[in-house]
Design an enzyme around this catalytic site. Structure first.
Site, short mmCIF file in Angstrom:
data_model
loop_
_atom_site.label_atom_id
_atom_site.label_comp_id
_atom_site.label_asym_id
_atom_site.label_seq_id
_atom_site.Cartn_x
_atom_site.Cartn_y
_atom_site.Cartn_z
N GLY A 13 0.81 -1.20 0.00
CA GLY A 13 0.00 0.00 0.00
C GLY A 13 0.85 1.26 0.00
O GLY A 13 2.08 1.20 0.04
N TYR A 135 -14.76 2.26 9.42
CA TYR A 135 -13.29 2.26 9.45
C TYR A 135 -12.79 2.78 10.78
O TYR A 135 -11.84 2.23 11.36
CB TYR A 135 -12.78 3.15 8.30
CG TYR A 135 -11.28 3.22 8.18
CD1 TYR A 135 -10.56 2.15 7.65
CD2 TYR A 135 -10.58 4.37 8.56
CE1 TYR A 135 -9.19 2.22 7.51
CE2 TYR A 135 -9.21 4.45 8.42
CZ TYR A 135 -8.52 3.37 7.90
OH TYR A 135 -7.15 3.44 7.77
N LYS A 187 -8.14 15.23 -11.10
CA LYS A 187 -9.15 16.11 -11.71
C LYS A 187 -8.51 17.31 -12.41
O LYS A 187 -8.87 17.65 -13.54
CB LYS A 187 -10.12 16.60 -10.64
CG LYS A 187 -11.12 15.55 -10.18
CD LYS A 187 -11.87 16.01 -8.94
CE LYS A 187 -12.72 17.24 -9.20
NZ LYS A 187 -13.54 17.60 -7.99
#
Length: 310
Positions: A13, A135, A187
């Site tokens: 990760g 979470y 974006k």
């Protein structure tokens, strides 16, 4: 000669990869099994792995992570899988006699209405933010489990860092799975390449967030690995200051070189209005994040261009 064997969960990760890239990681013999090599939700497999490899230290950075959209869409997975991973690796380490364990938690553990800056003693003093509650509950469980182990066994150095929001190299840039800053980078980059004149911001952009470069968290983690005896049982790891969402968008635009306008969609969820960590314990321990926001975004954008989009 190495400092010993270090078992790192979540080595594939973002946080784990930044830890593996840190210069001090070479001081250890690092075990970083992938999820295919070690399923952390399988308690028997985790017990057998830890018992057979006998690590001197464990750093738990694995987890199912995502932004607001992912947390809202998959609350069962965010609660169940993260709870299982935390419980299994902590108990396997303790039952195998591992004396040093560094647990990485999250500022989502703090109550949604807690006053800022957030101090470590505020955990479990109020209602959690609904958009990432599952979470948060899983991270609270792992944190409390480490504290309970310390309560029963003072020789067990089972401690927790609470990082603020993170971004950096090896991040996820797909808007379906990404956190705020990599989503902004994606974006704004698309807006520049497509010649678009506007980029949408969820909400009015005045919510404040504290985002730290993941390489800086890796620096704190490796310092903690060397100095876990002096590390507080529970410690925020962050900048100690924050920026508005609008400021993050503008800094990304400055780095990328996009000169369009931002428009705000006031119908979209924005989460907590502010989430700023107190860094008093961190400062007393002797560490601060070295990378500026502009430099961190530049390094992340370079990674996005050179590796993430290929």
């Amino acid at each position: 000669m190495t400092k010993g064997t270090l078992l790192l969960t979540g080595g594939s990760g973002m946080v784990g990869r930044n830890i593996l890239e840190h210069p001090l990681a070479t001081d250890w013999e690092v075990l970083a099994p992938t999820s295919r090599e070690l399923d952390l939700t399988d308690a028997t497999a985790v017990n057998e792995y830890v018992a057979s490899h006998e690590p001197d230290m464990v750093i738990h950075s694995a987890g199912q992570v995502g932004g607001i959209q992912a947390n809202m869409a998959h609350p069962v997975a965010f609660l169940e899988r993260n709870t299982a991973m935390g419980r299994n690796i902590i108990m396997a380490a303790y039952q195998s006699g591992v004396s040093k364990f560094l647990n990485l938690a999250s500022t989502c553990m703090y109550p949604r209405a807690a006053p800022n800056p957030l101090t470590e003693d505020m955990i479990l003093t109020g209602e959690l933010e609904p958009t990432n509650e599952g979470y948060a509950i899983a991270k609270i469980m792992a944190t409390r489990l480490c504290q309970y182990i310390r309560r029963e066994d003072e020789t067990a150095q089972y401690k927790t860092l609470i990082p603020c929001n993170l971004f950096g190299r090896h991040d996820k840039f797909d808007p379906k799975h990404s956190h705020l800053l990599p989503a902004i980078i994606h974006k704004v980059h698309l807006a520049k390449t497509k010649g678009e004149e506007t980029v949408e911001i969820w909400g009015d952009g005045t919510a404040r967030r504290e985002f730290m470069y993941a390489g800086d968290l890796a620096d704190a983690v490796m310092k903690a690995a060397d100095d876990i005896e002096n590390l507080p049982d529970l410690m925020n790891t962050g900048l100690g200051h924050d920026f508005t969402i609008n400021e993050y968008y503008q800094t990304v635009a400055d780095v990328i070189g996009w000169q369009g306008d931002f428009v705000h969609d006031l119908s979209k969820p924005v989460g907590m209005k502010q989430k700023l960590c107190s860094t008093e314990r961190q400062t007393a321990w002797g560490w601060s994040a070295p990378t500026s926001l502009h430099d961190a975004i530049q390094r992340t954008y370079d990674f996005y261009l050179n590796e993430a989009t290929k």
